[in-house]
Design a protein around this motif. Sequence first.
Motif, PDB file in Angstrom:
ATOM      1  N   ALA A 119       8.035   3.405  -3.461  1.00  0.00           N
ATOM      2  CA  ALA A 119       7.858   4.346  -4.631  1.00  0.00           C
ATOM      3  C   ALA A 119       8.563   4.197  -5.723  1.00  0.00           C
ATOM      4  CB  ALA A 119       8.379   5.763  -4.204  1.00  0.00           C
ATOM      5  N   ARG A 120       9.596   3.359  -5.774  1.00  0.00           N
ATOM      6  CA  ARG A 120      10.314   3.178  -7.043  1.00  0.00           C
ATOM      7  C   ARG A 120       9.649   1.632  -7.612  1.00  0.00           C
ATOM      8  NH1 ARG A 120      14.394   6.355  -7.456  1.00  0.00           N
ATOM      9  NH2 ARG A 120      15.752   7.172  -5.732  1.00  0.00           N
ATOM     10  N   ASP A 121       9.113   0.551  -6.665  1.00  0.00           N
ATOM     11  CA  ASP A 121       8.500  -0.479  -7.213  1.00  0.00           C
ATOM     12  C   ASP A 121       7.291   0.137  -8.018  1.00  0.00           C
ATOM     13  OD1 ASP A 121      10.489  -1.862  -6.245  1.00  0.00           O
ATOM     14  OD2 ASP A 121       9.476  -2.440  -4.318  1.00  0.00           O
ATOM     15  N   LEU A 122       6.638   0.870  -7.269  1.00  0.00           N
ATOM     16  CA  LEU A 122       5.128   1.422  -7.894  1.00  0.00           C
ATOM     17  C   LEU A 122       5.567   2.183  -9.159  1.00  0.00           C
ATOM     18  CD1 LEU A 122       3.192   2.357  -4.437  1.00  0.00           C
ATOM     19  CD2 LEU A 122       2.799   0.424  -6.076  1.00  0.00           C
ATOM     20  N   ILE A 123       6.377   3.087  -9.142  1.00  0.00           N
ATOM     21  CA  ILE A 123       6.833   3.823 -10.300  1.00  0.00           C
ATOM     22  C   ILE A 123       7.143   2.935 -11.655  1.00  0.00           C
ATOM     23  CG2 ILE A 123       8.729   5.277 -11.388  1.00  0.00           C
ATOM     24  CD1 ILE A 123       8.640   6.843  -8.653  1.00  0.00           C
ATOM     25  N   GLU A 124       7.891   1.867 -11.180  1.00  0.00           N
ATOM     26  CA  GLU A 124       8.381   0.866 -12.312  1.00  0.00           C
ATOM     27  C   GLU A 124       7.097   0.044 -12.705  1.00  0.00           C
ATOM     28  OE1 GLU A 124      11.366  -2.983 -12.922  1.00  0.00           O
ATOM     29  OE2 GLU A 124      11.618  -1.673 -11.017  1.00  0.00           O
ATOM     30  N   ALA A 125       6.253  -0.224 -11.862  1.00  0.00           N
ATOM     31  CA  ALA A 125       4.949  -0.973 -12.173  1.00  0.00           C
ATOM     32  C   ALA A 125       3.916  -0.302 -12.996  1.00  0.00           C
ATOM     33  CB  ALA A 125       4.395  -1.653 -11.059  1.00  0.00           C
ATOM     34  N   PHE A 126       3.650   1.200 -12.721  1.00  0.00           N
ATOM     35  CA  PHE A 126       2.546   1.783 -12.887  1.00  0.00           C
ATOM     36  C   PHE A 126       2.815   3.040 -13.859  1.00  0.00           C
ATOM     37  CE2 PHE A 126       1.366  -0.792  -9.312  1.00  0.00           C
ATOM     38  CZ  PHE A 126       0.489  -1.735 -10.043  1.00  0.00           C
ATOM     39  N   TRP A 127       3.844   3.640 -13.659  1.00  0.00           N
ATOM     40  CA  TRP A 127       4.335   4.887 -14.538  1.00  0.00           C
ATOM     41  C   TRP A 127       5.172   4.750 -15.876  1.00  0.00           C
ATOM     42  CZ3 TRP A 127       6.657   9.413 -11.212  1.00  0.00           C
ATOM     43  CH2 TRP A 127       5.834   9.753 -10.079  1.00  0.00           C
ATOM     44  N   SER A 185      -7.054   8.936 -10.979  1.00  0.00           N
ATOM     45  CA  SER A 185      -5.982   7.935 -10.631  1.00  0.00           C
ATOM     46  C   SER A 185      -6.188   7.386  -9.074  1.00  0.00           C
ATOM     47  CB  SER A 185      -4.802   8.903 -10.624  1.00  0.00           C
ATOM     48  OG  SER A 185      -4.843  10.026  -9.563  1.00  0.00           O
ATOM     49  N   THR A 186      -5.231   6.459  -8.986  1.00  0.00           N
ATOM     50  CA  THR A 186      -5.222   5.825  -7.541  1.00  0.00           C
ATOM     51  C   THR A 186      -4.095   6.657  -6.827  1.00  0.00           C
ATOM     52  OG1 THR A 186      -5.946   3.553  -8.190  1.00  0.00           O
ATOM     53  CG2 THR A 186      -4.491   3.776  -6.409  1.00  0.00           C
ATOM     54  N   ILE A 187      -4.341   6.886  -5.817  1.00  0.00           N
ATOM     55  CA  ILE A 187      -3.507   7.758  -4.722  1.00  0.00           C
ATOM     56  C   ILE A 187      -2.973   6.824  -3.465  1.00  0.00           C
ATOM     57  CG2 ILE A 187      -3.287   9.586  -3.191  1.00  0.00           C
ATOM     58  CD1 ILE A 187      -5.582  11.097  -4.526  1.00  0.00           C
ATOM     59  N   VAL A 188      -1.523   6.631  -3.654  1.00  0.00           N
ATOM     60  CA  VAL A 188      -1.076   6.118  -2.402  1.00  0.00           C
ATOM     61  C   VAL A 188      -0.039   6.841  -1.576  1.00  0.00           C
ATOM     62  CG1 VAL A 188       0.664   4.108  -1.972  1.00  0.00           C
ATOM     63  CG2 VAL A 188      -0.940   3.667  -3.886  1.00  0.00           C
ATOM     64  N   ASP A 189      -0.333   6.708  -0.420  1.00  0.00           N
ATOM     65  CA  ASP A 189       0.312   7.854   0.477  1.00  0.00           C
ATOM     66  C   ASP A 189       1.557   7.048   0.928  1.00  0.00           C
ATOM     67  OD1 ASP A 189       1.238   9.230   2.544  1.00  0.00           O
ATOM     68  OD2 ASP A 189      -0.401   9.284   3.790  1.00  0.00           O
ATOM     69  N   THR A 225      -5.836  -0.936  -9.086  1.00  0.00           N
ATOM     70  CA  THR A 225      -6.664  -1.479  -8.167  1.00  0.00           C
ATOM     71  C   THR A 225      -5.610  -1.646  -6.862  1.00  0.00           C
ATOM     72  OG1 THR A 225      -6.062  -3.769  -8.875  1.00  0.00           O
ATOM     73  CG2 THR A 225      -8.135  -2.635  -9.767  1.00  0.00           C
ATOM     74  N   ALA A 226      -6.509  -1.803  -5.685  1.00  0.00           N
ATOM     75  CA  ALA A 226      -5.599  -2.204  -4.580  1.00  0.00           C
ATOM     76  C   ALA A 226      -4.889  -3.585  -4.787  1.00  0.00           C
ATOM     77  CB  ALA A 226      -6.525  -2.409  -3.458  1.00  0.00           C
ATOM     78  N   ALA A 227      -5.602  -4.442  -5.480  1.00  0.00           N
ATOM     79  CA  ALA A 227      -4.974  -5.726  -5.627  1.00  0.00           C
ATOM     80  C   ALA A 227      -3.533  -5.742  -6.448  1.00  0.00           C
ATOM     81  CB  ALA A 227      -5.907  -6.711  -6.415  1.00  0.00           C
ATOM     82  N   GLN A 228      -3.693  -4.915  -7.514  1.00  0.00           N
ATOM     83  CA  GLN A 228      -2.541  -4.467  -8.081  1.00  0.00           C
ATOM     84  C   GLN A 228      -1.350  -3.949  -7.445  1.00  0.00           C
ATOM     85  OE1 GLN A 228      -4.844  -2.395 -11.439  1.00  0.00           O
ATOM     86  NE2 GLN A 228      -3.748  -3.555 -12.819  1.00  0.00           N
ATOM     87  N   ASP A 268       0.158  -6.694   1.666  1.00  0.00           N
ATOM     88  CA  ASP A 268      -1.311  -6.039   1.512  1.00  0.00           C
ATOM     89  C   ASP A 268      -0.929  -4.424   1.990  1.00  0.00           C
ATOM     90  OD1 ASP A 268      -2.504  -8.345   0.749  1.00  0.00           O
ATOM     91  OD2 ASP A 268      -3.002  -8.751   3.109  1.00  0.00           O
ATOM     92  N   VAL A 269      -1.999  -3.864   1.107  1.00  0.00           N
ATOM     93  CA  VAL A 269      -1.717  -2.448   1.446  1.00  0.00           C
ATOM     94  C   VAL A 269      -3.171  -1.892   2.109  1.00  0.00           C
ATOM     95  CG1 VAL A 269      -1.292  -0.020   0.487  1.00  0.00           C
ATOM     96  CG2 VAL A 269       0.397  -1.920  -0.298  1.00  0.00           C
ATOM     97  N   PRO A 270      -3.214  -1.355   3.065  1.00  0.00           N
ATOM     98  CA  PRO A 270      -4.626  -1.105   3.442  1.00  0.00           C
ATOM     99  C   PRO A 270      -5.309   0.187   2.699  1.00  0.00           C
ATOM    100  CG  PRO A 270      -2.946  -0.265   5.205  1.00  0.00           C
ATOM    101  CD  PRO A 270      -2.388  -0.841   3.893  1.00  0.00           C
TER     102      PRO A 270
END
Length: 216
Positions: free
Chosen positions: A86-94, A181-185, A200-203, A211-213
């Motif tokens: 979560a912290r990695d995704l927040i830093e990258a995309f929030w 928005s993209t939703i990640v569980d 995107t899933a690639a991002q 890889d994230v399914p």
Amino acid sequence: MSTSYDCSQPEPRREGLAAASGAVRAGQLVVFPTDTVYGIGCDAFSSEAVRALLAAKGRGASMPASVLVGSWHTIDGLVSSVPQAARDLIEAFWPGGLSLVLPHAPSLSWELGDTRGTVMLRMPLHPVALELLREVGPMAQSSANRSGSPPATSMEQARTQLGEAVPVYLDGGPSGDPVPSTIVDLTAVEPRILREGAVTAAQITEALGHDVPVAG
């Protein structure tokens, strides 16, 4: 009677944000621009306001509201724990078009709908939305449209659909392409993408390093 405010001009923007903040604190609904589509929101901790939000959209608790926050750090008080992913995704995309689903803190007394102990969080990349969120705190939110109708990409479209159910409309101009928005569980050990949208899933894969399914 509902009132709209042109947020492209300094004075109406100040008046609109003050009116919207007052409405949220009074347990009322507001419509405001975000970086995806227009949103309808209210105080996340007012059960009555959240019920009014769902009613305005014409949907029930089985389709719960998400929560918008105005800063990275707000999430720490809303969830039971913040995993490194979560912290990695927040830093990258929030702030931006990424929503994260996490177990909510058990101490919180809110009723967002049938969330099964989770909450979907996002920090929008829009100055009007961020200013409002930093003034009033976390807001329960959904797209500003009647259930089953297209999302509103302008204040006028939102007002046509929601009418007098919302006392304050903030007009930030057209929102552009209505990309969700993209939703990640992040409620399980391994992240998975529930909906691919603005990110995107690639991002997502690049940000996490594996890889994230995408849920089928």
